[in-house]
Design a protein around this motif. Structure first.
Motif, short mmCIF file in Angstrom:
data_model
loop_
_atom_site.label_atom_id
_atom_site.label_comp_id
_atom_site.label_asym_id
_atom_site.label_seq_id
_atom_site.Cartn_x
_atom_site.Cartn_y
_atom_site.Cartn_z
N CYS A 1 2.88 5.64 -4.08
CA CYS A 1 2.58 5.58 -5.42
C CYS A 1 3.13 6.71 -6.30
N LEU B 1 -1.36 -1.16 -4.21
CA LEU B 1 -0.58 -1.18 -5.14
C LEU B 1 -0.12 -2.34 -5.73
N LYS C 1 0.91 -1.17 0.03
CA LYS C 1 0.14 -0.10 -0.09
C LYS C 1 0.95 1.32 -0.08
N CYS C 2 0.38 2.17 -0.35
CA CYS C 2 1.09 3.61 -0.66
C CYS C 2 1.01 4.20 0.70
N TYR D 1 6.45 1.71 0.17
CA TYR D 1 5.99 2.24 -1.10
C TYR D 1 5.37 3.53 -1.32
N SER E 1 1.43 -1.60 -10.75
CA SER E 1 1.15 -0.11 -10.46
C SER E 1 2.47 0.89 -10.47
N SER E 2 2.14 1.89 -10.58
CA SER E 2 3.28 2.86 -10.82
C SER E 2 3.67 3.30 -9.52
N LYS E 3 5.01 2.75 -9.07
CA LYS E 3 5.31 3.07 -7.65
C LYS E 3 6.73 3.54 -7.52
N SER F 1 12.29 9.33 -8.88
CA SER F 1 12.27 7.62 -8.10
C SER F 1 13.59 7.62 -7.62
N GLU G 1 1.63 8.93 -8.11
CA GLU G 1 0.88 10.18 -8.37
C GLU G 1 1.10 10.99 -6.96
N ASP G 2 1.25 10.30 -5.90
CA ASP G 2 1.52 11.18 -4.77
C ASP G 2 2.98 11.69 -4.70
N LYS H 1 -3.49 3.72 -0.79
CA LYS H 1 -4.21 2.99 -2.05
C LYS H 1 -3.36 1.61 -2.11
#
Length: 236
Positions: free
Chosen positions: A27, A11, A3-4, A25, A15-17, A46, A29-30, A9
Motif C-alpha cells: 500500500c 487493497l 493484500k498489502c 502489492y 486503493s493507492s498501491k 512507485s 502508506e507503507d 490491509k
C-alpha cells in the motif's frame, strides 16, 4: 482481493498501491513510510519499488523496523541516564556567570531558547448606528443616534528574552551577548513539560514558556529532579 505484503490491509481496485516485481502489492502508506521521503514524488517511489520483489521489500522493511527499535532503545537509555545520574557529581560552578552561594549548574543547552510570557490587551470598538444632526446655533450641532461600545480582551505571547540555557539548583537562566534573565525556583509553582519546551507556572497564575529545544526531555528530567530531590549539592 489483494493484500498489502507489509501491513496485510485489503487493497481494493481503487486503493493507492504499488505492484512489486513479482506481482504482489504494497500500500502507498507503507511505501511512503518505509521507503519515501519528503523530496521523493510518489511517481518516482512507485517506479523504484516496482523493480523490487516482495521478499526484497520485506527485508528492507524489517531492517528499517530493527533500526528504529535500536534508536528508540538508545534514546530511552540516554533519558534513563539523566534519571539515575548522580547530581552532586555533575554540579559545577560556571565562570561566565556569578552563581549564588550553594548554587551550582547541572545542565546546559547551548542553542537558542526563547522566553515567552502571556500578555493581555483590551481594545474598545465604537460603532455608530443610524445618525442625524440637528443645527442648534452657529458652530453648534447636536448628533442623534446610538453608539454601541464593544470591549474585546485578547491574550497573546510576547517574546521577552532569548539565549543559551543554564539550569541550576536555584534558577533557570538564559544568557546572550546582551545579558541574562533568570527564573528563580521560588516563583515556580508547577512546571509542565513538553517535548520541545516547558511551561513554568507561578502562584500568581502567570506563565512563562521556554521553547526552542530540539529535545526538551533531558532538561525536563533534570529540572524535575532538582525540584523534588534533596541531596543535589556536591560534598565540600
Amino acid at each position: 482481493m489483494a493484500k498489502c505484503i507489509v501491513c496485510g490491509k485489503a487493497l481494493g481496485l481503487f486503493s493507492s498501491k504499488i505492484k512489486t516485481k513479482d506481482d504482489d502489492y504494497i500500500c502507498m502508506e507503507d511505501a511512503q513510510h518505509y521507503f519515501g521521503s519528503d523530496e521523493q514524488a510518489a511517481f518516482h517511489l512507485s517506479r523504484a519499488l516496482r523493480t523490487m520483489t516482495s521478499e526484497q521489500i520485506l527485508k528492507e522493511v524489517k531492517s528499517y523496523i530493527d533500526e528504529e527499535k535500536k534508536q528508540q532503545q538508545e534514546y530511552e537509555e540516554k533519558l534513563n541516564s539523566y534519571r539515575i545520574m548522580d547530581l552532586p557529581s555533575v554540579a559545577q560552578k560556571v565562570s561566565a556567570i556569578n552563581l549564588k552561594k550553594n548554587e551550582y549548574a547541572y545542565y546546559a543547552y547551548n542553542h537558542n531558547i526563547v522566553w515567552l510570557e502571556e500578555r493581555s490587551r483590551t481594545s474598545r470598538i465604537n460603532y455608530g448606528g443610524l445618525t442625524g444632526r440637528i443645527h442648534i446655533a452657529k458652530g453648534l450641532n447636536y448628533r442623534l443616534g446610538s453608539i454601541k461600545t464593544d470591549i474585546q480582551h485578547e491574550t497573546y505571547l510576547k517574546q521577552i528574552f532569548n539565549g543559551l540555557l543554564l539550569l541550576t539548583n536555584k534558577r533557570i537562566i538564559l544568557l546572550n551577548n546582551e545579558g541574562a534573565k533568570a527564573y528563580p525556583f521560588t516563583r515556580l509553582l508547577k512546571a509542565i513539560p513538553y517535548t520541545d519546551g516547558v511551561v513554568l507556572c507561578s502562584e500568581s497564575g502567570k506563565k512563562v514558556i521556554l521553547e526552542g529545544f530540539n529535545d526538551a526531555n533531558p532538561f525536563n528530567i533534570v529540572l524535575d529532579r532538582l525540584l523534588t530531590e534533596d541531596d543535589v549539592l556536591p560534598s565540600k
